[in-house]
Scaffold this motif. Structure first.
Motif, PDB file in Angstrom:
ATOM      1  N   GLY A 111     -15.953   9.142 -28.743  1.00 49.95           N
ATOM      2  CA  GLY A 111     -15.464   7.787 -28.539  1.00 49.95           C
ATOM      3  C   GLY A 111     -15.744   7.196 -27.174  1.00 49.95           C
ATOM      4  N   VAL A 112     -16.364   7.969 -26.273  1.00 51.74           N
ATOM      5  CA  VAL A 112     -16.673   7.446 -24.939  1.00 51.74           C
ATOM      6  C   VAL A 112     -17.888   6.525 -25.052  1.00 51.74           C
ATOM      7  N   ILE A 113     -17.679   5.257 -24.851  1.00 50.96           N
ATOM      8  CA  ILE A 113     -18.754   4.274 -25.008  1.00 50.96           C
ATOM      9  C   ILE A 113     -19.777   4.437 -23.896  1.00 50.96           C
ATOM     10  N   GLY A 114     -21.029   4.644 -24.294  1.00 52.96           N
ATOM     11  CA  GLY A 114     -22.121   4.713 -23.338  1.00 52.96           C
ATOM     12  C   GLY A 114     -22.316   6.058 -22.672  1.00 52.96           C
ATOM     13  N   HIS A 115     -21.661   7.115 -23.155  1.00 53.08           N
ATOM     14  CA  HIS A 115     -21.767   8.405 -22.450  1.00 53.08           C
ATOM     15  C   HIS A 115     -23.176   8.996 -22.511  1.00 53.08           C
ATOM     16  N   THR A 116     -23.981   8.551 -23.473  1.00 49.59           N
ATOM     17  CA  THR A 116     -25.343   9.088 -23.574  1.00 49.59           C
ATOM     18  C   THR A 116     -26.353   8.304 -22.750  1.00 49.59           C
ATOM     19  N   VAL A 117     -25.949   7.139 -22.209  1.00 50.83           N
ATOM     20  CA  VAL A 117     -26.923   6.281 -21.523  1.00 50.83           C
ATOM     21  C   VAL A 117     -26.504   5.917 -20.107  1.00 50.83           C
ATOM     22  N   VAL A 118     -25.390   6.454 -19.629  1.00 56.27           N
ATOM     23  CA  VAL A 118     -24.915   6.033 -18.307  1.00 56.27           C
ATOM     24  C   VAL A 118     -25.897   6.392 -17.200  1.00 56.27           C
ATOM     25  N   GLU A 119     -26.727   7.391 -17.423  1.00 56.79           N
ATOM     26  CA  GLU A 119     -27.700   7.783 -16.404  1.00 56.79           C
ATOM     27  C   GLU A 119     -29.036   7.078 -16.592  1.00 56.79           C
ATOM     28  N   GLN A 120     -29.161   6.281 -17.655  1.00 53.21           N
ATOM     29  CA  GLN A 120     -30.411   5.576 -17.926  1.00 53.21           C
ATOM     30  C   GLN A 120     -30.241   4.062 -17.866  1.00 53.21           C
ATOM     31  N   GLY A 121     -29.470   3.587 -16.937  1.00 51.95           N
ATOM     32  CA  GLY A 121     -29.362   2.142 -16.758  1.00 51.95           C
ATOM     33  C   GLY A 121     -28.044   1.534 -17.157  1.00 51.95           C
ATOM     34  N   GLY A 122     -27.177   2.313 -17.769  1.00 53.01           N
ATOM     35  CA  GLY A 122     -25.839   1.800 -18.039  1.00 53.01           C
ATOM     36  C   GLY A 122     -25.566   1.501 -19.496  1.00 53.01           C
ATOM     37  N   VAL A 123     -24.322   1.112 -19.748  1.00 51.40           N
ATOM     38  CA  VAL A 123     -23.822   0.887 -21.092  1.00 51.40           C
ATOM     39  C   VAL A 123     -24.434  -0.388 -21.676  1.00 51.40           C
ATOM     40  N   ALA A 124     -24.979  -0.297 -22.878  1.00 48.09           N
ATOM     41  CA  ALA A 124     -25.569  -1.465 -23.526  1.00 48.09           C
ATOM     42  C   ALA A 124     -24.498  -2.273 -24.259  1.00 48.09           C
ATOM     43  N   ARG A 125     -23.717  -1.606 -25.087  1.00 49.29           N
ATOM     44  CA  ARG A 125     -22.644  -2.263 -25.825  1.00 49.29           C
ATOM     45  C   ARG A 125     -21.368  -2.112 -25.005  1.00 49.29           C
ATOM     46  N   ARG A 126     -21.091  -3.081 -24.170  1.00 50.86           N
ATOM     47  CA  ARG A 126     -20.025  -2.944 -23.179  1.00 50.86           C
ATOM     48  C   ARG A 126     -18.640  -3.114 -23.803  1.00 50.86           C
ATOM     49  N   PRO A 127     -17.668  -2.321 -23.351  1.00 52.39           N
ATOM     50  CA  PRO A 127     -16.308  -2.424 -23.896  1.00 52.39           C
ATOM     51  C   PRO A 127     -15.712  -3.816 -23.785  1.00 52.39           C
ATOM     52  N   SER A 128     -15.964  -4.511 -22.680  1.00 46.25           N
ATOM     53  CA  SER A 128     -15.378  -5.842 -22.515  1.00 46.25           C
ATOM     54  C   SER A 128     -15.803  -6.775 -23.638  1.00 46.25           C
ATOM     55  N   SER A 129     -17.043  -6.664 -24.092  1.00 44.09           N
ATOM     56  CA  SER A 129     -17.525  -7.492 -25.194  1.00 44.09           C
ATOM     57  C   SER A 129     -16.980  -6.999 -26.532  1.00 44.09           C
ATOM     58  N   THR A 130     -17.034  -5.690 -26.728  1.00 47.16           N
ATOM     59  CA  THR A 130     -16.598  -5.100 -27.990  1.00 47.16           C
ATOM     60  C   THR A 130     -15.111  -5.322 -28.254  1.00 47.16           C
ATOM     61  N   TYR A 131     -14.314  -5.300 -27.203  1.00 47.39           N
ATOM     62  CA  TYR A 131     -12.857  -5.388 -27.360  1.00 47.39           C
ATOM     63  C   TYR A 131     -12.309  -6.784 -27.057  1.00 47.39           C
ATOM     64  N   TRP A 132     -13.162  -7.729 -26.685  1.00 49.41           N
ATOM     65  CA  TRP A 132     -12.676  -9.024 -26.221  1.00 49.41           C
ATOM     66  C   TRP A 132     -11.820  -9.738 -27.257  1.00 49.41           C
ATOM     67  N   ASN A 133     -12.290  -9.799 -28.493  1.00 48.90           N
ATOM     68  CA  ASN A 133     -11.509 -10.487 -29.519  1.00 48.90           C
ATOM     69  C   ASN A 133     -10.151  -9.818 -29.689  1.00 48.90           C
TER      70      ASN A 133
END
Length: 412
Positions: A111-133
């Motif tokens: 469930g950790v968002i972006g844990h596979t890409v944090v070393e390659q430029g950062g989170v693509a699907r950001r929590p602020s966008s995903t959880y905003w609604n």
């Protein structure tokens, strides 16, 4: 090689596109027959504030903490790093922190968002966008605007904003503020050492309060389960599917009648269109000469016919009932889908509908829905266990995960 492009006018538009693209990666979610609008209308009635791309409940706390951290900066620092930039930086740092902590504890970062890409430029699907609604629905963030608009406002007039602290009881409804962030428990200062996605008691209580007491949520499933101490029971593995959950919910008298009626209506619609997806897969099986899938569809179809007959799914006016949720929520359903549902209901009222009529109706709907892109036109080259939807879930799996996060530390 083909690609997809779009023009978006707000973060809400962007969020919808990202969710669609995310769904394309998940089995059983492709909307081959054009029922997605109605499925989402039912899901919004049952589970507002949640989406299939959300992972864990802690993000409902982490995003407002990050925003409040930005608000606590000096004027000069806020001017140098506006909120949208700060969010991107802080969300990447949060993902790194969680990954480090899970690695140190030798735990899987589920469930950790972006844990596979944090070393390659950062989170693509950001929590602020995903959880905003959801943050808006649960009134953790009090705003009607999109995330982009919210950030632009703070960029222009950040000094005028006031953060509302539920911990300290300083929520004065009479205060003037155009954007306000409710402060979650323990959100001051740095992230706690060893932080994971597991909640503590105060955090779980905060989310239980938000999921139940925010305006307009009285008859929603999550609010009803938490308010009536049914959440733990609903999380039984026996009710993992929405169909099983709906059967269980029908017998829970402590659930409000409106909530039970909405759950039952959603399950009737799921049953009604499940047969169309079985027919759709049978047509693909014929097209690619897949005897295994064809046999499976024949078996599923026979079982489905028996189920819908006992449940009385098809009857005069049933299609109007299926569509009523869209009318109530202001969702526009495409004319061809309305006409399909009307004809689908009429054909299936018969004791033994002609399979050729069902095949023709489903084929027409699929091709009209996705013209040249329909799997019935562009037959798949690789065989799969199933194509498109089957029984509808309505975000129940997401809500189960959120409720589990609360129930694990706050039995209810």
């Amino acid at each position: 090689m083909s690609s997809i492009g779009w023009i978006d006018f707000s973060s809400t538009d962007r969020k919808r596109v990202h969710e669609v693209l995310a769904l394309m990666k998940e089995p059983g979610t492709l909307d081959e027959l054009g029922f997605g609008q109605l499925r989402d209308a039912y899901a919004d009635t049952l589970f507002p504030g949640f989406s299939t791309v959300q992972t864990r409940a802690r993000y409902f706390l982490a995003v407002p903490k990050i925003m409040l951290d930005w608000a606590d900066l000096t004027d000069a620092k806020r001017r140098r790093r506006p909120l949208d930039d700060y969010l991107k930086m802080a969300e990447n740092e949060f993902a790194k922190t969680l990954k480090t902590n899970y690695d140190a504890a030798r735990l899987e970062p589920e469930g950790v968002i972006g844990h596979t890409v944090v070393e390659q430029g950062g989170v693509a699907r950001r929590p602020s966008s995903t959880y905003w609604n959801g943050l808006r629905v649960f009134e953790i963030v009090r705003a009607q605007s999109s995330l982009a608009e919210f950030c632009r406002y703070w960029r222009r007039d950040g000094d005028a904003q006031e953060a509302v602290s539920s911990e300290e009881g300083t929520d004065d409804a009479g205060q003037r503020f155009e954007s306000a962030v409710r402060r979650p428990p323990g959100s001051r200062g740095d992230w706690p050492v060893g932080l994971t996605l597991t909640l503590d008691v105060d955090e779980a209580r905060f989310l239980r309060e938000r999921f139940t007491l925010a305006r307009g949520l009285d008859n929603t499933v999550c609010a009803q389960l938490l308010s009536n101490d049914l959440a733990a029971s609903a999380l039984s593995d026996d009710y993992a599917s929405f169909a099983a959950f709906s059967k269980w919910a029908a017998g829970q008298c402590s659930l409000g009648p409106t909530c039970r009626d909405n759950i039952a209506a959603a399950q009737r619609f799921s049953l009604a269109v499940e047969g169309a997806h079985i027919v759709f897969n049978r047509l693909i099986a014929k097209g690619i000469d897949d005897n295994r899938l064809h046999s499976l569809c024949d078996e599923l179809y026979a079982g489905w016919r028996a189920t819908v007959k006992v449940a009385g799914i098809f009857r005069p006016g049933a299609d109007l009932e299926w569509l009523s949720v869209a009318e109530a929520g202001g969702t526009r359903v495409k004319r061809r889908t309305i006409e399909f549902l009307e004809r689908w209901n009429v054909l299936n009222e018969a004791d033994a509908p002609k399979l050729s009529d069902l095949d023709s109706l489903v084929r027409t709907q699929a091709v009209d829905n996705k013209p040249a892109r329909s799997l019935l036109i562009k037959l798949p080259h690789e065989r799969a266990d199933w194509y498109g939807m089957r029984a509808l879930d309505y975000r129940w799996q997401t809500v189960r995960r959120m409720l589990k996060d609360i129930v694990e530390v706050l039995p209810c």
